[in-house]
Design a protein around this motif. Structure first.
Motif, mmCIF file in Angstrom:
data_model
loop_
_atom_site.group_PDB
_atom_site.id
_atom_site.type_symbol
_atom_site.label_atom_id
_atom_site.label_comp_id
_atom_site.label_asym_id
_atom_site.label_seq_id
_atom_site.Cartn_x
_atom_site.Cartn_y
_atom_site.Cartn_z
ATOM 1 N N GLN A 239 45.061 73.733 21.271
ATOM 2 C CA GLN A 239 45.352 72.512 20.524
ATOM 3 C C GLN A 239 46.808 72.100 20.696
ATOM 4 O OE1 GLN A 239 43.100 70.567 18.546
ATOM 5 N NE2 GLN A 239 41.707 71.783 19.790
ATOM 6 N N LEU A 240 47.709 73.058 20.668
ATOM 7 C CA LEU A 240 49.124 72.738 20.854
ATOM 8 C C LEU A 240 49.398 72.265 22.274
ATOM 9 C CD1 LEU A 240 50.819 75.657 18.885
ATOM 10 C CD2 LEU A 240 50.686 73.259 18.225
ATOM 11 N N TRP A 241 48.650 72.779 23.241
ATOM 12 C CA TRP A 241 48.819 72.324 24.625
ATOM 13 C C TRP A 241 48.403 70.861 24.754
ATOM 14 C CZ3 TRP A 241 45.081 71.179 28.556
ATOM 15 C CH2 TRP A 241 45.645 70.994 29.826
ATOM 16 N N HIS A 242 47.310 70.481 24.089
ATOM 17 C CA HIS A 242 46.860 69.095 24.134
ATOM 18 C C HIS A 242 47.795 68.168 23.357
ATOM 19 C CE1 HIS A 242 43.133 69.552 26.324
ATOM 20 N NE2 HIS A 242 42.746 70.544 25.534
ATOM 21 N N LEU A 243 48.373 68.680 22.279
ATOM 22 C CA LEU A 243 49.229 67.851 21.424
ATOM 23 C C LEU A 243 50.712 68.072 21.699
ATOM 24 C CD1 LEU A 243 47.322 68.394 18.043
ATOM 25 C CD2 LEU A 243 47.179 66.405 19.557
ATOM 26 N N GLY A 244 51.031 68.749 22.798
ATOM 27 C CA GLY A 244 52.430 69.061 23.082
ATOM 28 C C GLY A 244 53.298 67.830 23.249
ATOM 29 N N THR A 245 52.711 66.703 23.672
ATOM 30 C CA THR A 245 53.479 65.475 23.839
ATOM 31 C C THR A 245 54.032 64.980 22.521
ATOM 32 O OG1 THR A 245 52.009 64.896 25.666
ATOM 33 C CG2 THR A 245 53.386 63.137 24.787
ATOM 34 N N PHE A 246 53.358 65.276 21.427
ATOM 35 C CA PHE A 246 53.736 64.749 20.122
ATOM 36 C C PHE A 246 54.499 65.764 19.286
ATOM 37 C CE2 PHE A 246 49.607 63.080 21.530
ATOM 38 C CZ PHE A 246 49.996 61.779 21.803
ATOM 39 N N LEU A 247 54.948 66.836 19.912
ATOM 40 C CA LEU A 247 55.799 67.829 19.256
ATOM 41 C C LEU A 247 57.169 67.833 19.921
ATOM 42 C CD1 LEU A 247 53.590 71.002 18.635
ATOM 43 C CD2 LEU A 247 54.731 69.634 16.903
ATOM 44 N N ALA A 248 58.211 67.908 19.125
ATOM 45 C CA ALA A 248 59.556 67.964 19.681
ATOM 46 C C ALA A 248 59.740 69.246 20.489
ATOM 47 C CB ALA A 248 60.592 67.895 18.563
ATOM 48 N N PRO A 249 60.474 69.190 21.607
ATOM 49 C CA PRO A 249 60.682 70.407 22.411
ATOM 50 C C PRO A 249 61.343 71.536 21.636
ATOM 51 C CG PRO A 249 61.350 68.441 23.629
ATOM 52 C CD PRO A 249 61.082 68.003 22.216
ATOM 53 N N SER A 250 62.122 71.191 20.605
ATOM 54 C CA SER A 250 62.813 72.227 19.824
ATOM 55 C C SER A 250 61.923 72.881 18.782
ATOM 56 C CB SER A 250 64.031 71.610 19.127
ATOM 57 O OG SER A 250 63.626 70.545 18.262
ATOM 58 N N CYS A 251 60.692 72.410 18.618
ATOM 59 C CA CYS A 251 59.795 72.971 17.610
ATOM 60 C C CYS A 251 59.371 74.376 18.021
ATOM 61 C CB CYS A 251 58.571 72.069 17.437
ATOM 62 S SG CYS A 251 57.427 72.627 16.152
ATOM 63 N N SER A 252 59.542 75.332 17.118
ATOM 64 C CA SER A 252 59.236 76.736 17.417
ATOM 65 C C SER A 252 57.845 77.149 16.954
ATOM 66 C CB SER A 252 60.278 77.642 16.763
ATOM 67 O OG SER A 252 60.355 77.393 15.357
ATOM 68 N N PHE A 253 57.024 76.194 16.533
ATOM 69 C CA PHE A 253 55.704 76.533 16.007
ATOM 70 C C PHE A 253 54.818 77.257 17.032
ATOM 71 C CE2 PHE A 253 51.270 75.445 14.921
ATOM 72 C CZ PHE A 253 51.215 75.963 13.641
ATOM 73 N N PRO A 254 54.885 76.929 18.346
ATOM 74 C CA PRO A 254 54.027 77.662 19.304
ATOM 75 C C PRO A 254 54.260 79.159 19.359
ATOM 76 C CG PRO A 254 54.818 75.622 20.289
ATOM 77 C CD PRO A 254 55.542 75.778 18.982
ATOM 78 N N ALA A 255 55.385 79.645 18.813
ATOM 79 C CA ALA A 255 55.612 81.094 18.803
ATOM 80 C C ALA A 255 54.598 81.818 17.930
ATOM 81 C CB ALA A 255 57.026 81.395 18.315
ATOM 82 N N LEU A 256 54.022 81.121 16.936
ATOM 83 C CA LEU A 256 53.043 81.760 16.049
ATOM 84 C C LEU A 256 51.785 82.171 16.796
ATOM 85 C CD1 LEU A 256 51.706 82.564 13.394
ATOM 86 C CD2 LEU A 256 51.265 80.150 12.937
ATOM 87 N N PRO A 257 51.078 81.277 17.489
ATOM 88 C CA PRO A 257 49.869 81.733 18.191
ATOM 89 C C PRO A 257 50.169 82.692 19.340
ATOM 90 C CG PRO A 257 50.335 79.442 18.730
ATOM 91 C CD PRO A 257 51.247 79.809 17.608
ATOM 92 N N GLN A 258 51.332 82.585 19.954
ATOM 93 C CA GLN A 258 51.669 83.513 21.032
ATOM 94 C C GLN A 258 51.827 84.933 20.491
ATOM 95 O OE1 GLN A 258 55.198 81.710 22.629
ATOM 96 N NE2 GLN A 258 54.099 80.035 23.624
ATOM 97 N N THR A 259 52.531 85.074 19.359
ATOM 98 C CA THR A 259 52.683 86.395 18.740
ATOM 99 C C THR A 259 51.346 86.917 18.232
ATOM 100 O OG1 THR A 259 54.917 85.751 18.060
ATOM 101 C CG2 THR A 259 53.979 87.703 17.028
ATOM 102 N N ALA A 260 50.550 86.025 17.621
ATOM 103 C CA ALA A 260 49.242 86.431 17.105
ATOM 104 C C ALA A 260 48.310 86.848 18.227
ATOM 105 C CB ALA A 260 48.621 85.291 16.297
#
Length: 351
Positions: A45-66
């Motif tokens: 979902q984050l890959w599909h919505l990556g255009t609408f997230l700021a590059p500085s957003c650290s939220f993708p670290a959550l699913p990667q760690t999980a």
């Protein structure tokens, strides 16, 4: 030194412990697999919505760690199921005696650490998602018109697909489109006086209109979509600008995406909590089973009672011994004092 948290385990409790660990280990493997699926789905979902997230957003670290924590939990569960089943058979257990210690160490350090980190990120990172979506959606609206600018050629298509798929309009509402130029200069007639007046009346030289793209239109509306002159109450008969949700999507994309991603992260957080609890129970049970069987030579149905424990000696004694050994090792040896010289004896003259 007395062991830490000792438990006396007779024959039947040892067998029940091994059987219960076999079941808990499979539950842990199932929870680890579900954690992998949840984190993988959130990553997609984050890959599909990556255009609408700021590059500085650290939220993708959550699913990667999980994702890493789920993989370790899955491996721990499979290993625990094999070890607990093998412990019921004296002939099958010896190969596992050398595997249990590394399994316990890896499950505690890597698995427990990753799960605790992922749980912490579940509580912290969703707060950064708000700002990340704010900046990302603002940039998406600004670049909507840049269909021929390298790097932004797909901005219009992606924004239209987002609004149609998630039934949203603008960042916080349809009026957000009034503040950006979303029509490319290529499609503006420079000889049209209305176009010239609008551009000259804007400080930044933008062509601003009170209209929205077609993807903001609600197909369930009983009347044709109204996209322009939305602020003029007399431009469209029988249309009340105070109730635009009858014609346009009512919610902004920020609210919709924030709720969608926070819902996915909440589900992932619940799975991480269940996985963490199961992993703690499996690791504790395996440690007690391991130490109890070591006292019986690896035979679960050996005669007599066995004692299971977490550590062979008390933590205070272990730390005290380590401190004393370190102190003795670093304590300089006392220098030997030189022998004292005897004072010379006086020789009396002979009479």
């Amino acid at each position: 030194m007395a062991p830490v948290l000792p438990v006396v385990l007779p024959l039947q409790p040892r067998i029940r412990l091994a059987q219960g660990l076999w079941l808990l280990s499979w539950l842990l493997a199932l929870a680890g697999g579900l954690t992998l699926l949840c984190s993988g789905h959130l990553l997609v979902q984050l890959w599909h919505l990556g255009t609408f997230l700021a590059p500085s957003c650290s939220f993708p670290a959550l699913p990667q760690t999980a994702l890493a924590a789920g993989a370790v939990a899955l491996g721990t569960g499979l290993g625990g199921a094999g070890a607990s089943r093998a412990s019921l058979d004296a002939a099958r257990y010896p190969p596992w005696r050398g595997v249990l210690s590394p399994l316990l160490a890896a499950g505690t350090a890597a698995g427990g650490g990753l799960l605790a980190l992922a749980l912490g990120l579940t509580l912290v990172l969703p707060l950064s998602l708000h700002q990340g979506l704010e900046e990302g959606l603002e940039a998406a609206l600004v670049h909507y018109k840049d269909t021929e600018v390298p790097g932004h050629c797909q901005a219009k298509r992606l924004m239209d697909e987002l609004q149609l798929r998630y039934h949203c309009c603008g960042r916080h509402g349809y009026k957000d489109w009034f503040g950006v130029q979303w029509v490319s200069n290529r499609y503006l007639d420079p000889s049209d006086q209305d176009v010239v007046d609008r551009i000259q009346s804007n400080v930044e030289g933008l062509y601003l209109i009170d209209g929205v793209p077609f993807s903001c239109c609600n197909p369930h509306s009983p009347r044709p979509c109204l996209q322009s002159q939305l602020s003029d109450p007399y431009a469209h008969p029988l249309f009340d600008p105070r109730q635009p949700n009858l014609n346009l999507w009512a919610q902004g994309c920020h609210e919709v995406l924030l709720g969608h991603l926070q819902g996915l992260s909440g589900t992932l957080g619940s799975m991480l909590a269940v996985t963490f609890l199961l992993q703690a129970l499996v690791l504790l049970g395996l440690r007690y089973l391991q130490t109890a069987l070591e006292g019986l030579g690896g035979v679960i149905d050996g005669e007599g009672e066995a004692q299971g424990y977490l550590f062979p000696g008390g933590l205070r004694d272990i730390l005290k011994t380590a401190w004393l050994q370190g102190g003795v090792a670093h304590k300089p040896a006392p220098e030997e004092a030189p022998p004292e010289e005897e004072p010379p004896k006086e020789v009396l003259p002979e009479a």
